[in-house]
Design a protein around this motif. Sequence first.
Motif, PDB file in Angstrom:
ATOM      1  N   LEU A  82      28.697 -36.527 -76.304  1.00 29.73           N
ATOM      2  CA  LEU A  82      28.086 -35.562 -77.229  1.00 29.73           C
ATOM      3  C   LEU A  82      28.768 -34.199 -77.108  1.00 29.73           C
ATOM      4  N   ASP A  83      28.968 -33.750 -75.863  1.00 34.91           N
ATOM      5  CA  ASP A  83      29.599 -32.453 -75.624  1.00 34.91           C
ATOM      6  C   ASP A  83      31.008 -32.400 -76.203  1.00 34.91           C
TER       7      ASP A  83
ATOM      8  N   GLU B 163      24.685 -40.226 -68.572  1.00 33.36           N
ATOM      9  CA  GLU B 163      25.679 -39.197 -68.270  1.00 33.36           C
ATOM     10  C   GLU B 163      26.866 -39.285 -69.231  1.00 33.36           C
TER      11      GLU B 163
ATOM     12  N   ARG C  22      26.820 -40.496 -72.216  1.00 29.71           N
ATOM     13  CA  ARG C  22      26.328 -40.074 -73.537  1.00 29.71           C
ATOM     14  C   ARG C  22      26.415 -38.557 -73.678  1.00 29.71           C
ATOM     15  N   GLN C  23      25.966 -37.839 -72.660  1.00 29.39           N
ATOM     16  CA  GLN C  23      25.997 -36.382 -72.739  1.00 29.39           C
ATOM     17  C   GLN C  23      27.427 -35.864 -72.827  1.00 29.39           C
ATOM     18  N   LYS C  24      28.316 -36.443 -72.043  1.00 32.26           N
ATOM     19  CA  LYS C  24      29.715 -36.009 -72.070  1.00 32.26           C
ATOM     20  C   LYS C  24      30.346 -36.287 -73.426  1.00 32.26           C
TER      21      LYS C  24
END
Length: 167
Positions: free
Chosen positions: A92-93, A86, A88-90
């Motif tokens: 990246l975003d 989670e 990681r995605q944040k």
Amino acid sequence: MAVRRLNHAVLYVNGLQREVEFYTTTLGFEVRMEVPGQAAFLRSPGSVNDHDLGLFDIGPGRASGRPEVGLYHLAWEVGTLAELVEARQKLLDAGALVGESDHRLSKSLYARDPSGIEFEVLWRVPVEDWDEELAQGDDFTVPLDWQRTLSRWDNQQQTGAAAGSPT
């Protein structure tokens, strides 16, 4: 001195509001106290600390009377692989993720905040798997293999402080 964990970190930043926005939006920190234009004290979700991160705005320059050398990075531990995914995605975003490493005993993400300060978000490998992980090769740091990592451990398995480790 038996250090158990990092209680809090304090950073000099360029642009307090931008930093507060980054840490609250991207990593879910909450503002505990703010001195407008000067400082903010933030707490991470689920923390029992008064604050986990202090931010002091120094404007476009550097802190008066402080040396040029300084902090390389901070490392924050998450309790599960699901939380690491989670995060990681944040990151990246937010365009903040700059690296992913397997340190054998931890799986780590590296990112930079808007002032360019690097930090690490890591998940600790279960202690019972340390010997096997260390036997994977001589290099202590290798690229993070997400497929291997996610197939090896339950993404909800708690480790480190989340599992009650005193260190």
